[in-house]
Design a protein around this motif. Structure first.
Motif, PDB file in Angstrom:
ATOM      1  N   THR A  36     -13.962   2.393  21.761  1.00  0.00           N
ATOM      2  CA  THR A  36     -15.461   1.718  21.284  1.00  0.00           C
ATOM      3  C   THR A  36     -15.669   2.267  20.123  1.00  0.00           C
ATOM      4  O   THR A  36     -15.885   3.741  19.762  1.00  0.00           O
ATOM      5  N   ARG A  64     -17.387  -4.929   8.945  1.00  0.00           N
ATOM      6  CA  ARG A  64     -16.219  -5.965   8.247  1.00  0.00           C
ATOM      7  C   ARG A  64     -15.009  -5.384   8.334  1.00  0.00           C
ATOM      8  O   ARG A  64     -13.994  -5.458   8.515  1.00  0.00           O
ATOM      9  N   LEU A  67     -13.443  -4.456  11.538  1.00  0.00           N
ATOM     10  CA  LEU A  67     -12.984  -5.553  12.168  1.00  0.00           C
ATOM     11  C   LEU A  67     -11.717  -5.856  11.575  1.00  0.00           C
ATOM     12  O   LEU A  67     -10.586  -6.381  12.073  1.00  0.00           O
ATOM     13  N   ALA A  71      -7.948  -5.805  13.505  1.00  0.00           N
ATOM     14  CA  ALA A  71      -7.443  -7.008  13.866  1.00  0.00           C
ATOM     15  C   ALA A  71      -6.009  -6.983  14.724  1.00  0.00           C
ATOM     16  O   ALA A  71      -5.300  -6.035  14.094  1.00  0.00           O
ATOM     17  N   VAL A 118     -20.522  -9.705  15.729  1.00  0.00           N
ATOM     18  CA  VAL A 118     -19.544  -8.809  15.523  1.00  0.00           C
ATOM     19  C   VAL A 118     -18.657  -9.273  16.748  1.00  0.00           C
ATOM     20  O   VAL A 118     -17.426  -9.425  16.573  1.00  0.00           O
ATOM     21  N   GLU A 119     -19.121  -9.476  17.766  1.00  0.00           N
ATOM     22  CA  GLU A 119     -18.328  -9.739  18.937  1.00  0.00           C
ATOM     23  C   GLU A 119     -17.486 -11.159  18.817  1.00  0.00           C
ATOM     24  O   GLU A 119     -16.510 -11.188  19.258  1.00  0.00           O
ATOM     25  N   ARG A 122     -14.801 -10.330  16.508  1.00  0.00           N
ATOM     26  CA  ARG A 122     -13.777  -9.087  17.172  1.00  0.00           C
ATOM     27  C   ARG A 122     -12.854 -10.407  17.922  1.00  0.00           C
ATOM     28  O   ARG A 122     -11.591 -10.297  17.906  1.00  0.00           O
ATOM     29  N   GLN A 123     -13.459 -11.225  18.416  1.00  0.00           N
ATOM     30  CA  GLN A 123     -12.599 -12.002  19.298  1.00  0.00           C
ATOM     31  C   GLN A 123     -11.743 -13.155  18.504  1.00  0.00           C
ATOM     32  O   GLN A 123     -10.431 -13.156  18.676  1.00  0.00           O
ATOM     33  N   CYS A 127      -9.246  -8.167  17.952  1.00  0.00           N
ATOM     34  CA  CYS A 127      -9.284  -6.693  17.924  1.00  0.00           C
ATOM     35  C   CYS A 127      -9.375  -6.140  19.364  1.00  0.00           C
ATOM     36  O   CYS A 127     -10.091  -6.513  20.154  1.00  0.00           O
ATOM     37  N   GLU A 129     -10.450  -3.211  20.513  1.00  0.00           N
ATOM     38  CA  GLU A 129     -11.391  -2.224  20.580  1.00  0.00           C
ATOM     39  C   GLU A 129     -12.783  -2.870  20.922  1.00  0.00           C
ATOM     40  O   GLU A 129     -12.930  -4.084  20.366  1.00  0.00           O
ATOM     41  N   GLN A 130     -13.678  -2.457  21.450  1.00  0.00           N
ATOM     42  CA  GLN A 130     -15.011  -2.918  21.655  1.00  0.00           C
ATOM     43  C   GLN A 130     -15.712  -2.380  20.245  1.00  0.00           C
ATOM     44  O   GLN A 130     -15.619  -0.970  19.870  1.00  0.00           O
ATOM     45  N   ILE A 131     -16.289  -3.164  19.469  1.00  0.00           N
ATOM     46  CA  ILE A 131     -17.004  -2.700  18.280  1.00  0.00           C
ATOM     47  C   ILE A 131     -18.636  -3.133  18.193  1.00  0.00           C
ATOM     48  O   ILE A 131     -18.721  -4.270  18.593  1.00  0.00           O
TER      49      ILE A 131
END
Length: 342
Positions: A36, A64, A67, A71, A118-119, A122-123, A127, A129-131
């Motif tokens: 995370t 940014r 992310l 990726a 951001v979620e 991320r999807q 990615c 990881e949890q960001i």
């Protein structure tokens, strides 16, 4: 090393800015099942500052960058587009704007806050990881200097040629994003750094709840010290000075380990190049060792720097000697095994 550390999934949290957290998370992918990032949102530099003004959002730049770096395929079109900087002589406000900053601004307006934006990003990028932003609040980093002056906004906090920084604060004050607190609480290892010492690392600690979570977590808390000083932030500071300032903020007994790069491995030509730009390699001394141990922190000195990549052109920031993600990840994994939760 506890048996439970061997048999259960390890969880790591990287706290700081987009560049340093990327190094930590890339390097720990083989060793930590849950990774995370908790990322600073107070940057006010040119592209990020403009995006903040346009979309009325917290700073998107570090988010940014992370992310795009994390990726699933960093070389695919979307992550490269996010990092692309517009060239626009006709609209100077947008000249140099990272497209991803505007994307996050648009997603924030669509989704309601920057964490949801951001979620979504991320999807889209895949990615693993949890960001998390350290906060969803749109606030500014300020500092009181040693001469008593107050400087407002992150760009002024890191400006060159000013007196040293006495303390940081937010205007207005703001609380941390609750999932960030939860991540710290549940972690096996929390890593602070590497990154801009005041404007990324200590900036994240200004948000209400973060320091308390670090004090209460059972995780091993690790500070990855930068390889060099940073003009406008840590000029003239030693390694022990960095650790002392961090302990002053966290309180005693919170920071467990400091990972320090062994500068004896650096080529003299590399040292000369960075020193000419005002970034002086931080050299570990016996005085540093004694001072850090007196604070109750274990200093671990390792060869952590990447091989010389040559000069890199960065947008509105100075380059530095970066950590090698694979070496850093291995060092953090060993710390997790040696100091695992019971």
């Amino acid at each position: 090393m506890s048996e439970s550390t061997n048999t259960r999934a390890l969880r790591i949290v990287a706290l700081g800015g987009g560049g340093g957290s990327a190094q930590v998370l890339l390097g720990t992918r083989p060793f930590f099942a849950e990774r995370t990032a908790i990322i600073a949102v107070t940057d006010s530099g040119r592209s990020t500052g403009t995006a903040r003004m346009i979309a009325n959002i917290p700073a998107p730049g570090d988010l940014r960058n992370l992310l795009a770096t994390l990726a699933a395929d960093p070389d695919a079109v979307l992550p490269r587009l996010m990092q692309h900087r517009l060239r626009s002589s006709a609209v100077p406000l947008l000249d140099g704007m990272a497209v991803g900053n505007l994307m996050i601004g648009g997603l924030t307006q669509m989704a309601g806050d920057i964490a949801a934006a951001v979620e979504l990003a991320r999807q889209m990028l895949g990615c693993p990881e949890q960001i998390l932003p350290v906060s969803t609040a749109n606030t500014h980093l300020c500092a009181e200097l040693v001469d008593g002056r107050i400087v407002v906004a992150e760009a002024a906090v890191r400006a060159l040629g000013k007196p040293a920084i006495r303390r940081l604060f937010l205007d207005p004050p703001a609380a941390a994003y609750p999932p960030a607190i939860t991540a710290i609480t549940n972690a096996d290892v929390v890593v602070i750094g590497p990154g801009s010492f005041y404007t990324s690392l200590l900036a994240t600690l200004c948000f209400e709840g973060i320091v308390t979570a670090l004090r209460e977590t059972s995780a091993t808390v690790v500070f990855v010290c930068n390889t060099t000083t940073q003009p406008g932030q840590t000029d003239g500071m030693s390694i022990a000075d960095h650790v002392t300032r961090l302990v002053d903020v966290l309180g005693p007994g919170v920071l467990d380990v400091t990972l320090i790069n062994d500068t004896t491995e650096l080529h003299p030509a590399v040292v000369a190049r960075y020193s000419a730009a005002g970034l002086h390699p931080l050299v570990f001394t016996e005085t540093d060792r004694q001072a850090i141990r007196a604070l109750g922190v274990e200093p671990l000195v390792r060869h952590l720097a990447e091989s010389d990549p040559g000069y890199r052109e960065l947008w509105n920031k100075a380059d530095t000697i970066r950590h090698d993600p694979q070496v850093l990840g291995l060092a953090l994994w060993k710390i997790a095994l040696d100091r695992g939760k019971p």
